[in-house]
Every structure is written in structure tokens, then in C-alpha cells.
Design a protein around this motif. Structure first.
Motif, PDB file in Angstrom:
ATOM      1  N   UNK A  70     -20.865  18.932  11.018  1.00 19.87           N
ATOM      2  CA  UNK A  70     -19.701  18.447  10.276  1.00 19.87           C
ATOM      3  C   UNK A  70     -18.500  18.339  11.215  1.00 19.87           C
ATOM      4  N   UNK A  71     -17.560  17.521  10.789  1.00 16.51           N
ATOM      5  CA  UNK A  71     -16.283  17.412  11.486  1.00 16.51           C
ATOM      6  C   UNK A  71     -15.257  18.058  10.566  1.00 16.51           C
ATOM      7  N   UNK A  72     -14.655  19.144  11.031  1.00 17.17           N
ATOM      8  CA  UNK A  72     -13.744  19.893  10.167  1.00 17.17           C
ATOM      9  C   UNK A  72     -12.283  19.566  10.426  1.00 17.17           C
ATOM     10  N   UNK A  73     -12.012  18.861  11.521  1.00 15.71           N
ATOM     11  CA  UNK A  73     -10.642  18.487  11.838  1.00 15.71           C
ATOM     12  C   UNK A  73     -10.687  17.199  12.647  1.00 15.71           C
ATOM     13  N   UNK A  74      -9.723  16.305  12.361  1.00 16.66           N
ATOM     14  CA  UNK A  74      -9.689  15.016  13.049  1.00 16.66           C
ATOM     15  C   UNK A  74      -8.263  14.511  13.038  1.00 16.66           C
ATOM     16  N   UNK A  75      -7.705  14.229  14.239  1.00 14.91           N
ATOM     17  CA  UNK A  75      -6.344  13.705  14.280  1.00 14.91           C
ATOM     18  C   UNK A  75      -6.131  12.848  15.519  1.00 14.91           C
ATOM     19  N   UNK A  76      -5.225  11.890  15.384  1.00 14.24           N
ATOM     20  CA  UNK A  76      -4.825  11.073  16.516  1.00 14.24           C
ATOM     21  C   UNK A  76      -3.682  11.796  17.216  1.00 14.24           C
ATOM     22  N   UNK A  77      -3.755  11.878  18.548  1.00 14.73           N
ATOM     23  CA  UNK A  77      -2.739  12.564  19.332  1.00 14.73           C
ATOM     24  C   UNK A  77      -2.089  11.574  20.291  1.00 14.73           C
ATOM     25  N   UNK A  78      -1.102  12.044  21.039  1.00 17.36           N
ATOM     26  CA  UNK A  78      -0.458  11.197  22.041  1.00 17.36           C
ATOM     27  C   UNK A  78      -1.440  10.791  23.139  1.00 17.36           C
TER      28      UNK A  78
END
Length: 124
Positions: A59-67
Motif C-alpha cells: 500500500x501507499x500510505x502517504x503521497x505528496x508533490x514536493x519542491x
């Protein structure tokens, strides 16, 4: 003399006054078109992580776009045991560049599948 034009030849379309601006706008649009979508990034990240480590992300528990691109946290089965609730799981942080190419990963923690996280104020 006649004022009629030969209509069998295509007429030229008006050209932009500044062709450099037009090229830059098109390049920006093409770059936006080639930017991966979040679901594409997720799929590719999982595939790259599995290829590098031999462990499939459950599973993917966290996902975010960063700089710098993208950051994910994935959960994997590190060691299967019987009963399954005693299997060892791990949480990995996976970093990708803006194009979705994996640039690094690190294990954050290991735990038994059947154990819940202990509540710790202020973080992990």
C-alpha cells in the motif's frame, strides 16, 4: 483584369508577430502535457521500488508533490511468517524527481503486521 484569386491554392495562415514567444508558449504547453499525472507517478514509483528492492508495495500510505518532485511512503512485506499477523512489515520513504523517476528510498520502520502503531504525541 480580374479581382478574383485562384482558390485551389491554400492561403497562408497569419504568422505570429513574435515567433520566439510562440515557440516558448508551445514549449511550456508541451512540458505541461509531458508532466506525469499523480496516478502515473504512483504506478511507476511502485514498479521502480519493486524492481530495485524485490519487495512489492502492499500500500501507499502517504503521497505528496514536493519542491524536488514527489515523496511517497509505502508499506511492504519484508518477512512472511505464520500466522500472517506475525509477518514483518516495513514502511519506506520513496523520493522521485519531477518526472517520476525514483531518486532514493529509505526504511523508516519495521513492525509486525498484527501490531498497531503506539500513539506518540508529535510524530512517529
Amino acid at each position: 483584369m480580374s479581382n478574383t484569386k485562384n482558390t485551389s491554392q491554400p492561403q497562408d495562415s497569419p504568422k505570429p508577430q513574435n515567433s520566439q514567444e510562440s515557440r516558448t508558449d508551445n514549449d511550456d504547453n508541451n512540458a505541461a502535457d509531458h508532466r506525469p499525472r499523480p496516478m502515473e507517478v504512483l504506478r511507476e514509483a511502485r514498479a521502480q521500488f519493486t524492481e530495485l528492492t524485490g519487495m512489492a508495495a502492499e500500500s501507499v500510505t502517504s503521497f505528496e508533490q514536493t519542491d524536488e518532485g514527489w515523496s511517497l511512503e509505502v508499506e511492504v512485506l519484508e518477512l512472511a511468517r505464520v500466522p500472517d499477523t506475525m509477518s514483518l512489515m516495513a514502511s519506506y520513504q520513496v523520493e522521485l524527481d519531477p518526472d517520476g523517476e525514483l531518486t532514493g528510498y529509505r526504511r523508516l520502520r519495521r513492525y509486525e503486521r498484527g501490531r498497531a502503531d503506539a500513539h506518540r504525541p508529535g510524530g512517529r
